[in-house]
Scaffold this active site. Structure first.
Site, PDB file in Angstrom:
ATOM      1  N   GLU A  73     -39.349 -13.922  22.727  1.00 56.63           N
ATOM      2  CA  GLU A  73     -38.711 -14.042  23.990  1.00 56.63           C
ATOM      3  C   GLU A  73     -38.060 -15.304  24.336  1.00 56.63           C
ATOM      4  OE1 GLU A  73     -40.710 -10.860  26.856  1.00 56.63           O
ATOM      5  OE2 GLU A  73     -41.233 -12.818  27.290  1.00 56.63           O
ATOM      6  N   GLY A  76     -35.055 -13.004  32.400  1.00 60.18           N
ATOM      7  CA  GLY A  76     -34.749 -13.186  33.834  1.00 60.18           C
ATOM      8  C   GLY A  76     -33.309 -13.679  34.350  1.00 60.18           C
ATOM      9  N   LYS A  90     -44.675  -8.485  36.261  1.00 61.47           N
ATOM     10  CA  LYS A  90     -44.838  -9.952  36.944  1.00 61.47           C
ATOM     11  C   LYS A  90     -45.542  -9.972  38.100  1.00 61.47           C
ATOM     12  CE  LYS A  90     -40.822 -11.202  34.021  1.00 61.47           C
ATOM     13  NZ  LYS A  90     -40.038 -12.282  34.033  1.00 61.47           N
ATOM     14  N   GLU A 125     -43.510 -18.135  31.099  1.00 62.81           N
ATOM     15  CA  GLU A 125     -43.439 -18.474  32.203  1.00 62.81           C
ATOM     16  C   GLU A 125     -45.071 -19.122  32.635  1.00 62.81           C
ATOM     17  OE1 GLU A 125     -42.499 -14.877  34.320  1.00 62.81           O
ATOM     18  OE2 GLU A 125     -40.417 -14.992  33.912  1.00 62.81           O
ATOM     19  N   HIS A 161     -47.161 -15.870  27.665  1.00 65.20           N
ATOM     20  CA  HIS A 161     -45.587 -16.013  28.067  1.00 65.20           C
ATOM     21  C   HIS A 161     -44.937 -17.288  28.757  1.00 65.20           C
ATOM     22  CE1 HIS A 161     -42.217 -14.705  31.035  1.00 65.20           C
ATOM     23  NE2 HIS A 161     -42.414 -13.375  30.431  1.00 65.20           N
ATOM     24  N   GLY A 209     -39.011  -7.155  31.803  1.00 64.11           N
ATOM     25  CA  GLY A 209     -39.336  -7.532  33.185  1.00 64.11           C
ATOM     26  C   GLY A 209     -38.784  -6.984  34.158  1.00 64.11           C
ATOM     27  N   SER A 213     -34.173  -9.678  29.314  1.00 65.74           N
ATOM     28  CA  SER A 213     -32.999  -9.086  29.936  1.00 65.74           C
ATOM     29  C   SER A 213     -32.715  -7.846  29.443  1.00 65.74           C
ATOM     30  CB  SER A 213     -31.689  -9.971  30.184  1.00 65.74           C
ATOM     31  OG  SER A 213     -32.061 -11.212  30.964  1.00 65.74           O
ATOM     32  N   ASN A 241     -43.506  -5.668  31.904  1.00 62.92           N
ATOM     33  CA  ASN A 241     -44.224  -7.070  32.395  1.00 62.92           C
ATOM     34  C   ASN A 241     -43.779  -7.016  33.967  1.00 62.92           C
ATOM     35  OD1 ASN A 241     -45.210  -9.061  33.155  1.00 62.92           O
ATOM     36  ND2 ASN A 241     -43.712 -10.582  31.869  1.00 62.92           N
TER      37      ASN A 241
END
Ligand code: PEP
Length: 254
Positions: A167, A173, A11, A97, A95, A233, A212, A9
């Site tokens: 997730e 992150g 991003k 985010e 996701h 990510g 992570s 991903n």
């Protein structure tokens, strides 16, 4: 047997030259690691580049979100057909985010999952609890609520067209990955929930862990029986790191 799947991903990162270096580096790096499956989800403007570089290779590509509508006055959105026109096989849905900042509701995500599968895309459905929910012991409750929102839209059989990714928001992150044991427990719980509804779907659905993941924790994660892959990510911004995760996935399948 379920194959392991590693999904990058990326991003909102990259540029034409840096994407080219990454994608070509991944293609060269995975040459000897063909026991697992790989995909890269890029920002929409770079889909044409992903298609140009990855077409005909063992690496699939996809988008990071999509609208549940086919067309219309949805400024800033892209439709499922736009993704398939650029050869996407995957699309990330729900996701955290986007759930947090894009106000994506469980219901809208459920609809999007269905529309994606109808368009021939494999949605990667992200679910996971926040730190506060984790600390209150609500992991099971939250993940099942998010999963059930999709099942109530499409029925359990509809899950067959997609991939599930656990997730935990507290691991995304932050550099603080969930332990492999925690990931295994949650994935096994989710598979068990699906199994109560449909044993065949539960046996075949790929369930990933994301949060992570790095080269150093990948092999342990892949050694867990319910971890069918990872969503990556930050570590997908480094070619060597990402290739090392792909290597760990492939080795786990030998
Ligand atoms: C993600 O955002 O999907 C993710 C897993 O991020 P990271 O690997 O950086 O935690």
């Amino acid at each position: 047997m379920r194959r392991k799947l590693v999904v990058a991903n990326r991003k909102m990162n990259g540029s034409l030259p840096s994407n080219a270096a990454f994608l070509e580096g991944v293609l060269a790096g995975i040459l000897d690691y063909h026991h697992a499956d790989y995909a890269v989800c890029v920002p929409h403007p770079y889909l044409f580049q992903a298609e140009a570089i990855l077409k005909g290779s063992p690496v699939a590509w996809g988008g990071q979100n999509m609208s549940r509508f086919a067309s219309g006055a949805y400024t800033g959105s892209v439709s499922p057909r736009m993704l398939t026109e650029f050869g996407c096989q995957y699309v990330i849905i729900g996701h955290s985010e986007r759930r947090q900042r894009g106000h994506d509701t469980d219901h809208a995500i459920g609809e999007r999952f269905e529309v994606a599968t109808q368009a021939g895309l494999k949605p990667i459905l992200c679910i996971g609890e926040t730190l506060a929910e984790y600390e209150e012991g609500m992991t099971d409750l939250v993940t099942i609520r998010q999963l059930n929102a999709v099942i109530s839209e499409i029925g359990v059989k509809g899950l067959a067209g997609g991939v599930l990714s656990y997730e935990p928001v507290w691991a995304i992150g932050t550099g603080k990955a969930a332990s492999a044991e925690h990931a295994q427990n949650v994935l096994s719980f989710l598979r068990g929930h699906i199994e109560m509804l449909d044993a065949e779907i539960a046996k075949n659905i790929q369930i990933l862990y994301g949060g992570s993941v790095k080269a150093e924790n990948a092999a342990k994660l892949f050694s867990m029986s319910d971890v069918d892959g990872v969503l990556v990510g930050a570590a997908s911004l480094n070619t060597d790191e990402f290739v090392a995760i792909c290597q760990a996935a492939s080795n786990a399948c030998v």
